[in-house]
Design an enzyme around this catalytic site. Sequence first.
Site, PDB file in Angstrom:
ATOM      1  N   HIS A 122       0.860  -1.182   0.000  1.00 13.65           N
ATOM      2  CA  HIS A 122       0.000   0.000   0.000  1.00 13.65           C
ATOM      3  C   HIS A 122       0.899   1.235   0.000  1.00 13.65           C
ATOM      4  O   HIS A 122       2.039   1.193   0.477  1.00 13.65           O
ATOM      5  CB  HIS A 122      -0.871  -0.039   1.263  1.00 13.65           C
ATOM      6  CG  HIS A 122      -1.917   1.019   1.358  1.00 13.65           C
ATOM      7  ND1 HIS A 122      -1.633   2.312   1.742  1.00 13.65           N
ATOM      8  CD2 HIS A 122      -3.259   0.977   1.152  1.00 13.65           C
ATOM      9  CE1 HIS A 122      -2.754   3.015   1.767  1.00 13.65           C
ATOM     10  NE2 HIS A 122      -3.754   2.230   1.410  1.00 13.65           N
ATOM     11  N   ASP A 199       2.988  -4.189   8.121  1.00 19.41           N
ATOM     12  CA  ASP A 199       1.768  -3.403   7.925  1.00 19.41           C
ATOM     13  C   ASP A 199       0.598  -4.368   8.104  1.00 19.41           C
ATOM     14  O   ASP A 199       0.289  -5.154   7.214  1.00 19.41           O
ATOM     15  CB  ASP A 199       1.783  -2.786   6.527  1.00 19.41           C
ATOM     16  CG  ASP A 199       0.452  -2.135   6.143  1.00 19.41           C
ATOM     17  OD1 ASP A 199      -0.512  -2.199   6.927  1.00 19.41           O
ATOM     18  OD2 ASP A 199       0.373  -1.577   5.030  1.00 19.41           O
ATOM     19  N   GLN A 202      -4.637  -4.888   7.077  1.00 19.20           N
ATOM     20  CA  GLN A 202      -5.581  -5.858   6.530  1.00 19.20           C
ATOM     21  C   GLN A 202      -5.460  -7.224   7.210  1.00 19.20           C
ATOM     22  O   GLN A 202      -6.184  -8.157   6.848  1.00 19.20           O
ATOM     23  CB  GLN A 202      -5.364  -6.012   5.020  1.00 19.20           C
ATOM     24  CG  GLN A 202      -5.524  -4.738   4.223  1.00 19.20           C
ATOM     25  CD  GLN A 202      -6.945  -4.211   4.212  1.00 19.20           C
ATOM     26  OE1 GLN A 202      -7.900  -4.936   4.485  1.00 19.20           O
ATOM     27  NE2 GLN A 202      -7.106  -2.930   3.910  1.00 19.20           N
ATOM     28  N   LYS A 225     -10.392  -0.247  10.064  1.00 15.26           N
ATOM     29  CA  LYS A 225     -10.452  -1.512   9.326  1.00 15.26           C
ATOM     30  C   LYS A 225     -11.041  -2.617  10.207  1.00 15.26           C
ATOM     31  O   LYS A 225     -11.536  -3.616   9.682  1.00 15.26           O
ATOM     32  CB  LYS A 225      -9.064  -1.943   8.866  1.00 15.26           C
ATOM     33  CG  LYS A 225      -8.245  -0.887   8.146  1.00 15.26           C
ATOM     34  CD  LYS A 225      -8.727  -0.614   6.751  1.00 15.26           C
ATOM     35  CE  LYS A 225      -7.716   0.275   6.021  1.00 15.26           C
ATOM     36  NZ  LYS A 225      -8.178   0.664   4.686  1.00 15.26           N
ATOM     37  N   CYS A 363      -4.912   2.623  -3.686  1.00 13.30           N
ATOM     38  CA  CYS A 363      -3.691   3.123  -3.024  1.00 13.30           C
ATOM     39  C   CYS A 363      -2.563   2.094  -3.116  1.00 13.30           C
ATOM     40  O   CYS A 363      -1.781   1.918  -2.185  1.00 13.30           O
ATOM     41  CB  CYS A 363      -3.960   3.492  -1.565  1.00 13.30           C
ATOM     42  SG  CYS A 363      -5.039   4.913  -1.369  1.00 13.30           S
TER      43      CYS A 363
END
Length: 405
Positions: A122, A199, A202, A225, A363
Site C-alpha cells: 500500500h 503493515d 488488513q 479496518k 492506493c
Amino acid sequence: MNTANAWRADFPALSQEINGQPLTYLDSAASAQQPQAVIDAVARYQREDHANVHRGVHTLSHRATDLYEGARDKLAKFINAGSRSELVLTSGTTESINLVAQSYCRPLLQLGDQVLITWLEHHSNIVPWQLVCEQTGAELIVAPINDDGDVLLDELFDLMGERVRMLAIGHVSNALGTVNPLDKIIQQAREKGIPVLVDGAQGVPHMPVDVAALDCDFYAFSGHKMFGPTGTGVLWGREALLEQMPPYKGGGDMILEVSFDNTVFNELPYKFEAGTPNISGTIGLGAAVDYLQNIGMQRIHEHESALHSYMVEKLSAVDGIRRVGQATSQASVQSFMLDDIHPHDLGTILDHQGVAIRTGHHCAMPVMQSFGLPGTARASLGLYNQPEDVDRLVAALEKAKQIFA
C-alpha cells in the site's frame, strides 16, 4: 437467525436501502462498518465522560483516562503484546509507519544503506520509506511479485543483504488479498539481523494476530479496518527498540519537564503521543476489540475464508471476469475486471443496485502497474457478509454486462 445474519444485525448501517435495494456492503478493506456497541461506547463517552485525559484531578478526567487507557490494555492483550508500554496509540497505520521511518530509521540510516519492501505494498508502506531514503541517502529496494500476486520469496531473500536496515512488508495485500508467509519471511530476516515492520492494516481485522509468535519488531494497524472509528490506530514495537527511539512529535503529554534549556521526555509509550489524542475514537476502538473477542478471531477467520471461497467460485463462473490476484493464500479480498468495462463505470452501475465495491488503484499503484492495469474493481468481505451478498454481487455484474452490451 444464522450466525452471519446475527452479526449483520449488530451493524445499523447495513439495514438501510441504497437506490431502493438492500445495501450489499463489499468494501470493508477500505473501511469496515461499526457495530452498535462501538457507536454506543463513543456516544456514552461524549454524553457522560468527556474530558481530557491524564491531566485532570476531577472525576470526568479520571473516567476518561480510565476508558482511554483501558482501551490500550485491551489492544495489548488482543495482539499478545509483552507489555502495555509497547502499544503506541496513533491515528492509524499511516502514522504508525511514518513514526518508525522517522524515529527509528532516520537516525540509523546512512548513505548506501537500504530499506527493503515489496511490489505488493500500500502507498502507506511505500511513501514513508521513500521520504526517509531521500532524507538520509539510503536506497529503497523492492522485491518482485508473480502474476498470481505472490511475493517471489527467493528474490526477496536474495535482496536481504548486509546493507538492509529495515524490511517493511504487508501482512495482507489490500489490493489482491495476498496473505504473505510472514513466518518464513521474518525467520529469514531474523537470521540476517534485519528488523521487520509489518503493515497489519488488513491482517488484524480478519485473523488472529500474535506479535510474540510472529517475532517481528514493529506491527502497525488501523482502527477503522477492524470495526472501530476512523483516526485511530496502533503501533506495536519491541520495548527495547521503542526505548532507544527519539520522539516523533513534540508537544503536551509527551514530556515530564520542560524548560527553555531542556526537555525531559515522558516514559513509554507516552513519549510518542504528543497532544490531546482521539479519546472518543480510542474508546470506540476498545469497544471494537471487545466485540471481536466476544465472537472470536478464529471463528471470524473461518467464516470469511469459507465466504471468500464461495465468492471466488461464483465470480469465476461469470463470463468475462478476469480475477486479478490468485495468490497461494488469500484473505477476504478479490480484485477483478469485467470484459472491457472501466472499473469506475462498473462500480457506478453496481451502486445503482445497492452493491458497494471499491474501484481504482486501491492506493497500490505499483500493484496495478505490475498487471498493466489502471485499476480494478474490488470486492472485500467482513464478518457481517454472507452468501446472499455474493449472490447480489454476481447478479449486479450480470446486469452490468447487459447494460454495456
